[in-house]
Design an enzyme around this catalytic site. Sequence first.
Site, PDB file in Angstrom:
ATOM      1  N   ARG A 122       0.910  -1.281   0.212  1.00  0.00           N
ATOM      2  CA  ARG A 122       0.078  -0.052   0.134  1.00  0.00           C
ATOM      3  C   ARG A 122       0.777   1.189  -0.086  1.00  0.00           C
ATOM      4  NH1 ARG A 122      -4.403   0.701   4.604  1.00  0.00           N
ATOM      5  NH2 ARG A 122      -2.571   0.912   5.905  1.00  0.00           N
ATOM      6  N   LYS A 169      -2.467   6.898   1.253  1.00  0.00           N
ATOM      7  CA  LYS A 169      -2.409   7.199   2.872  1.00  0.00           C
ATOM      8  C   LYS A 169      -1.602   8.178   2.914  1.00  0.00           C
ATOM      9  CE  LYS A 169      -2.491   4.408   6.917  1.00  0.00           C
ATOM     10  NZ  LYS A 169      -3.415   5.340   7.797  1.00  0.00           N
ATOM     11  N   GLU A 178     -16.371   6.237   5.296  1.00  0.00           N
ATOM     12  CA  GLU A 178     -15.494   5.610   6.579  1.00  0.00           C
ATOM     13  C   GLU A 178     -15.510   6.426   7.731  1.00  0.00           C
ATOM     14  OE1 GLU A 178     -11.141   5.302   5.607  1.00  0.00           O
ATOM     15  OE2 GLU A 178     -11.301   7.280   4.691  1.00  0.00           O
TER      16      GLU A 178
END
Length: 288
Positions: free
Chosen positions: A50, A149, A182
């Site tokens: 990721r 992220k 989220e």
Amino acid sequence: MKVYVDGQFLDQEDAKISVFDHGLLYGDGIFEGIRLYKGCVFKLEEHLERLEYSAKAILLSMPWSRQELSDIVCEACRLNGLTDGYIRLVVTRGKGSLGLSPKTCTVPSLIVIADRLWLYPPEYYENGLKIITVPTRRVNAAALSPGVKSLNYLNNIMAKMEADRLGYIEALMLNDQGYIAECTGDNVFICHKGTVWTPPFSAGALKGVTRQAVLEIADDLGVPVKEENLTRYDVWVADECFLTGTAAEVIPVVEVDGRPIGDGTPGKMTEKFLTEFRSKVAKEGTFL
Ligand code: PMP
């Protein structure tokens, strides 16, 4: 505590980066939060993958191989004598000029901090969380993909503060279309009539490593899963709701917007997922 900064393990007090680092000046960088359980790093490959995707998405070319990053993460845990803990891996664009352009940043910085973990108190797992939908929407994927992220968490911090000021520990965030995206640092799931639902990435959810682990568990248990857009209505009428994240693992939600979810206590499926998740972390991982 020893902290890794750009090739060296330094004492915490000496672990510093430049005030001209674009990670500091502009949030121009990426990170990972990784968990160490009993001397084993959970889903290290998935976190590093990721990180690589985040780097690729923001055109940050990382000079470290996956193996090098993995070795540094493990060494940070060993040096600090940790068997259980939390690892924060940060890559910034590096030192540059005061201008926005990343072209002035020639060498990215790498920071690895392995520390003890802040956890939700056990009573939250026993009694469940009460959360609230906040007005701050999750950032539009066309502006900055929530899949990256990035070090730019102001959107999530604003939402967290809104919840906090209203006396809630966590905020449910909607996207600009009004679908559930989220929470500020966790993915959201609901269970209804034996099926598990979670918003798709296109709704503005991070590709959570814990989310993926829960999907694997659901598959093993033969529980049907649907990745579909969810509204607040879907949450209000659900039998169960829970959040997933590296720090939170699987945590029940018993109230959303002042409305009890199901019978207002942690649900049976949620408890099953938490139990299975904890047994998964005890079995899998990269040994230090
Ligand atoms: N969403 C956001 C915004 C996050 O920051 C995180 C990580 N804390 C998650 C979801 C959960 O992801 P993971 O399971 O990989 O920790």
